[in-house]
Design a protein around this motif. Structure first.
Motif, short mmCIF file in Angstrom:
data_model
loop_
_atom_site.label_atom_id
_atom_site.label_comp_id
_atom_site.label_asym_id
_atom_site.label_seq_id
_atom_site.Cartn_x
_atom_site.Cartn_y
_atom_site.Cartn_z
N ASP A 45 0.83 -1.20 0.00
CA ASP A 45 0.00 0.00 0.00
C ASP A 45 0.87 1.26 0.00
OD1 ASP A 45 -2.36 1.59 0.13
OD2 ASP A 45 -2.26 1.63 2.33
N ASP A 63 0.19 7.04 4.08
CA ASP A 63 0.12 5.77 4.82
C ASP A 63 0.93 5.79 6.13
OD1 ASP A 63 -1.23 3.25 4.69
OD2 ASP A 63 0.66 2.24 4.20
N HIS A 66 -4.93 6.22 6.27
CA HIS A 66 -6.15 5.50 6.68
C HIS A 66 -5.99 4.79 8.03
CE1 HIS A 66 -5.07 1.19 5.46
NE2 HIS A 66 -3.98 1.90 5.25
N HIS A 67 -4.96 5.14 8.80
CA HIS A 67 -4.80 4.51 10.11
C HIS A 67 -5.65 5.22 11.17
CE1 HIS A 67 -1.17 3.00 8.06
NE2 HIS A 67 -1.38 1.93 8.82
N SER A 85 -4.49 3.37 1.89
CA SER A 85 -4.15 4.71 1.42
C SER A 85 -4.31 4.78 -0.09
CB SER A 85 -2.72 5.07 1.83
OG SER A 85 -2.64 5.18 3.23
N ASP A 106 -3.42 -4.28 1.03
CA ASP A 106 -3.96 -3.94 2.36
C ASP A 106 -5.26 -4.68 2.69
OD1 ASP A 106 -1.95 -2.38 3.34
OD2 ASP A 106 -3.21 -0.64 3.78
MN LIG Z 1 -2.00 1.06 4.39
#
Ligand SMILES: [Mn+2]
Length: 323
Positions: free
Chosen positions: A30, A85, A110-111, A130, A162
């Motif tokens: 990713d 990311d 996207h965490h 991401s 991912d």
């Molecule tokens: Mn990721």
């Protein structure tokens, strides 16, 4: 913590500037796919972008990154720096300082644990990857690209990586919609999938074998754990990338609700990876030990303790979440 709009992010990215893009240390599918797709899209729209990331596993050579990747920033002077990311700024590793010294700083991620460290932020923890967010940002530009195929392949690789090949619950209708749009372009998605998920190096298989020999369980098999020490890893002639599937394999054991795999990255420095079902939020546990991640996949780094103590402390926290 507030996101900027996609439009605001687009206006910054597609304004013909010098743009550096970096992803986290030990780049995964990713990280590579998202950062390279973004840089290629910027270059297609009159900007000048480069991706600065650490050297990565040759498994990911299947991702067509063209010539946008550099491993050292040398004399590139970015107007804008985009972190992709990265849950927090330290994930940029050696590029953290130059990121901080760049006038305009963007954070796309996207965490769940993202700290909104950018001047401009776009974080969506509901997004599979991401790469899916990058596609959202560049989707309308695809018909302008002279080489959309490689950009599509990069994004597809990141999403596939991912989501574990569309297996994880992070796979949403939008994820599959985007994937269906992407495979209309001319690239070998079957080869990408098989290279990422169905091939392994000899040393990697050897390390898996050692980890399975060290495997133990607690709470009647609801927690499964294992470890590898520096010497074991050296014997298998593999690297930390070659260990990434072990925790998933442990999680796959029937009855396992949480899996923990610890390995000694360098003398006395232990990396902890965790996977879980709905009941245990391993992100919360990882944060307690200075790490982060997602509810069902998280990790941390622990130093100056032996592996037995680390496992004991982590498992104690996990068992609190099991009723
Ligand atoms: Mn990721």
């Amino acid at each position: 913590m507030m996101n900027n709009t996609i439009k605001e992010i687009q206006n910054l990215l597609f304004s013909g500037k010098n743009i550096a893009v970096s992803a986290h240390t030990s780049p995964d599918g990713d990280a590579i796919g998202a950062s390279c797709a973004l840089a290629m899209a910027i270059n297609e729209t009159g900007g000048n972008a480069k991706v600065f990331i650490e050297k990565y596993s040759d498994t990911f050579d299947v991702i067509p990154v063209n010539n946008v990747v550099e491993h050292s920033i040398a004399d590139f002077k970015p107007d804008i720096y985009v972190a992709v990311d990265c849950g927090d700024i330290q994930r940029l590793g050696e590029f953290t300082e130059i990121y901080n010294n760049t006038p305009v700083r963007i954070n796309i991620d996207h965490h769940k644990s993202n700290t909104y460290f950018g001047m401009y932020n776009y974080v969506d923890d509901k997004s599979s990857s991401s790469s899916e967010i990058i596609y959202l940002i560049i989707r309308d530009l695809f018909n302008k690209f002279s080489n959309p195929d490689d950009i599509a392949a990069c994004i597809y690789s990141g999403i596939v990586f991912d989501t574990g090949g569309f297996r994880h619950t992070s796979t949403k209708p939008q994820t599959l919609l985007f994937a269906s749009e992407l495979i209309k372009y001319n690239f070998n998605f079957n080869k990408i999938y098989n290279t990422i998920f169905n091939t392994r190096k000899y040393g990697e298989a050897k390390a898996m074998g050692k980890a399975l020999c060290n495997m133990e369980n607690s709470s009647n098999g609801r927690v499964v754990y294992s470890y590898l020490l520096e010497g074991d890893i050296a014997q298998c002639k593999t690297t930390s990338d070659g260990l990434s599937e072990i925790v998933n394999y442990l999680k796959g054991i029937s009855g396992c609700e949480a899996a923990v795999f610890v390995y000694e990255k360098s003398k006395g420095v232990f990396k902890v990876s965790m996977r879980s079902d709905d009941k245990v939020d391993v992100a919360l546990i990882a944060v307690k030990f200075g790490g982060g991640g997602h509810a069902k996949a998280a990790g941390c780094t622990i130093e100056n303790q032996d592996v037995e103590t680390i496992l004991k402390n982590i498992i104690c926290e996990i068992e609190k979440s099991l009723d």
